[in-house]
Design a protein around this motif. Structure first.
Motif, PDB file in Angstrom:
ATOM      1  N   ALA A  85      -6.244   8.656  -2.236  1.00  0.00           N
ATOM      2  CA  ALA A  85      -5.934   7.661  -3.282  1.00  0.00           C
ATOM      3  C   ALA A  85      -5.760   8.294  -4.652  1.00  0.00           C
ATOM      4  O   ALA A  85      -4.822   7.974  -5.376  1.00  0.00           O
ATOM      5  CB  ALA A  85      -7.042   6.615  -3.339  1.00  0.00           C
ATOM      6  N   VAL A 124      -5.478   1.017   0.685  1.00  0.00           N
ATOM      7  CA  VAL A 124      -5.655   2.222  -0.130  1.00  0.00           C
ATOM      8  C   VAL A 124      -6.272   3.300   0.751  1.00  0.00           C
ATOM      9  O   VAL A 124      -7.302   3.083   1.393  1.00  0.00           O
ATOM     10  CB  VAL A 124      -6.574   1.945  -1.350  1.00  0.00           C
ATOM     11  N   ALA A 150       1.800   2.967  -6.956  1.00  0.00           N
ATOM     12  CA  ALA A 150       0.489   2.820  -6.327  1.00  0.00           C
ATOM     13  C   ALA A 150      -0.453   2.021  -7.236  1.00  0.00           C
ATOM     14  O   ALA A 150      -1.224   1.180  -6.766  1.00  0.00           O
ATOM     15  CB  ALA A 150      -0.098   4.195  -6.006  1.00  0.00           C
ATOM     16  N   SER A 200      -0.754   4.815   3.927  1.00  0.00           N
ATOM     17  CA  SER A 200      -2.096   4.286   3.649  1.00  0.00           C
ATOM     18  C   SER A 200      -2.592   3.356   4.762  1.00  0.00           C
ATOM     19  O   SER A 200      -3.687   2.817   4.655  1.00  0.00           O
ATOM     20  CB  SER A 200      -2.111   3.563   2.301  1.00  0.00           C
ATOM     21  N   ILE A 203      -2.151  -1.716  -6.481  1.00  0.00           N
ATOM     22  CA  ILE A 203      -3.588  -1.990  -6.605  1.00  0.00           C
ATOM     23  C   ILE A 203      -3.816  -3.142  -7.580  1.00  0.00           C
ATOM     24  O   ILE A 203      -4.609  -4.046  -7.340  1.00  0.00           O
ATOM     25  CB  ILE A 203      -4.345  -0.719  -7.060  1.00  0.00           C
ATOM     26  N   LEU A 260     -11.393   1.594  -8.453  1.00  0.00           N
ATOM     27  CA  LEU A 260     -10.460   0.508  -8.131  1.00  0.00           C
ATOM     28  C   LEU A 260     -10.861  -0.774  -8.849  1.00  0.00           C
ATOM     29  O   LEU A 260     -10.017  -1.523  -9.330  1.00  0.00           O
ATOM     30  CB  LEU A 260     -10.414   0.267  -6.614  1.00  0.00           C
ATOM     31  N   GLY A 315       0.866  -1.188   0.000  1.00  0.00           N
ATOM     32  CA  GLY A 315       0.000   0.000   0.000  1.00  0.00           C
ATOM     33  C   GLY A 315       0.891   1.223   0.000  1.00  0.00           C
ATOM     34  O   GLY A 315       2.035   1.152   0.450  1.00  0.00           O
TER      35      GLY A 315
END
Lengths: 110, 351
Positions: free
Chosen positions: B133, B128, B143, B13, B147, B173, B9
């Protein structure tokens, strides 16, 4: 490892992890293993023929890829196939290249 | 095999906060922890020290370029100590620095000659920050990769964001990584860890279809109408610069040719294919195989002992593949896949 030439026969490519006789490295059923190898050669050669390369088995445990001019390269595991083939052909194999895809489509099962 | 959970993360985060919570839970007893930090002094180490004695601090910072050897050494050391009977543990958690691309660590687990026999990928858990974000993902490629690599995403700081902001983020996301389960850090530890693993997308109680968010490009009005991940089903997020799409293939596929195709595709485009994940119906086999990969890496495929709910309807077995891509046109992948799978090997090789 082959005691004669020191080649490590450890093809640990991820495609090996499928339940089928002949796939596992530790499989001692020679016939099943050779059948599986033949299947792989057939698949790879269908693609390699785009650049007129040919893949074969070397010493039963490794692979050898050769060009029409006779240049060849021996490697151990399938994970090395594409870098070796590109080095030998002097050109890349781009699976998303239009010309390549069109050629593959021209070889489709009728 | 000891599962290794990767906790990743972006900076700030909430990775360490989440880890502290997880480690306090009885179900996480017997966890060895590796902490990687970027900076001169490793503060996280001290925070965690009180909780678990098996904490190893990886000092050299950025995990993506320098620490791979250290991760390997630390894991090998843990294994040796366990073999000697000095410690015992059932799983390992690696908390990465916020600037790390998870791929090198996953590759270490798969490729290291010793580690791959003793440790397995236990899944990637990505935190996140709900409030920040967008800024982080827009400016830092790491990042996005974190994800994309996630098997489960934990939204943190949701209490600081408006519900509509949280919902918008969830949808974005999912456009980046439709294969991830998204939960909030407010959830119980049981929920966070339920069915967690690299195959949780397929094995958790939520089926693939439930996890699918439909957008304007889907041709559906509501998620409930979206009952399959269809061929060319794709989502693109402009801000994140990432496209995800799924490929559905009817009938069994030729494993050998599939392997040839995917190996070549990842050889050429692995750095732009953040994720490939799927369930494959293999010719001649009754049960499916799950594959999952991150960038150039494909983990050892897993043989499933049953078809996931909703994926074997009326006996017609089909394969589903999900790709998360950067700057690659999904249509090309679809066309290339079909060109390879339909090739007449005898005709082609006769050239």
């Amino acid at each position: 490892m082959c005691s004669l030439c020191g080649i490590l026969g450890c093809d640990d490519h991820w495609t090996n992890a499928v339940v089928r006789p002949g796939v596992y490295t530790r499989n001692h059923d020679t016939l099943a293993r050779r059948t599986e190898t033949a299947r792989r050669l057939k698949s790879a050669n269908a693609v390699l023929s785009f650049r007129r390369l040919k893949l074969d088995v070397w010493q039963g445990r490794s692979y050898v890829v050769a060009s029409p001019t006779g240049a060849s390269s021996v490697f151990e595991a399938l994970s090395h196939l594409w870098p070796e083939a590109e080095a030998l052909a002097g050109r890349e194999f781009d699976p998303l290249d239009d010309t390549f895809i069109e050629w593959m489509e021209g070889q489709a099962l009728s | 095999m000891t599962p290794v959970i990767l906790l990743t993360g972006f900076l700030g985060s909430g990775k360490t906060t989440l880890l502290q919570r997880l480690l306090r839970h009885p179900s996480m007893e017997g966890t060895a922890v590796l902490v990687n930090e970027f900076g001169e002094v490793g503060l996280d180490h001290h925070l965690l020290d009180q909780i678990d004695e098996n904490v190893v601090l990886l000092k050299s910072g950025c995990i993506c370029c320098t620490v791979r050897g250290e991760v390997a050494d630390a894991l090998a050391n843990l294994h040796s100590m366990r073999t000697r009977g000095e410690i015992s543990f059932e799983r390992v958690v690696i908390e990465t620095t916020g600037l790390a691309d998870p791929y090198p660590v996953l590759q270490t687990l798969t490729a290291h000659p010793v580690l791959r026999s003793h440790f397995s990928n236990g899944g990637v858990l990505t935190t996140v920050d709900t409030v920040n974000a967008d800024i982080q993902v827009t400016h830092r490629a790491e990042a996005v990769r974190q994800i994309a690599a996630a098997d489960r995403i934990v939204l943190t700081k949701t209490d600081l964001a408006a519900p509509q902001e949280e919902e918008a983020l969830r949808q974005r996301l999912l456009r980046v990584n439709p294969a991830a389960n998204i939960i909030t850090s407010m959830s119980s530890v049981e929920t966070i860890l339920a069915d967690f693993g690299p195959l949780s997308f397929f094995t958790s109680s939520k089926s693939a279809t439930q996890n699918h968010i439909c957008g304007p490009g889907c041709g559906h009005d509501a998620p409930t109408k979206c009952d399959s991940l269809t061929d060319q089903h794709r989502h693109h997020d402009e801000t994140f610069g990432v496209t995800s799409f799924s490929l559905e293939i009817e009938g069994g596929i030729d494993w050998t040719m599939f392997g040839t195709w995917l190996t070549l595709l990842l050889h050429k485009y692995g750095d732009r294919i953040f994720r490939v994940k799927g369930i494959l119906a293999i010719e001649g086999e009754a049960l499916p195989i799950a594959i999952h990969g991150v960038q150039h890496l494909i983990h050892a495929p897993t043989h499933m002992d049953h078809w996931p709910k909703g994926m074997d309807q009326s006996g017609s077995k089909s394969s589903h593949l999900i790709f998360i891509l950067e700057d690659i046109e999904p249509e090309k992948i679809r066309r290339s896949f079909h060109a390879f799978m339909n090739v007449d090997t005898v005709k082609a090789a006769a050239r």
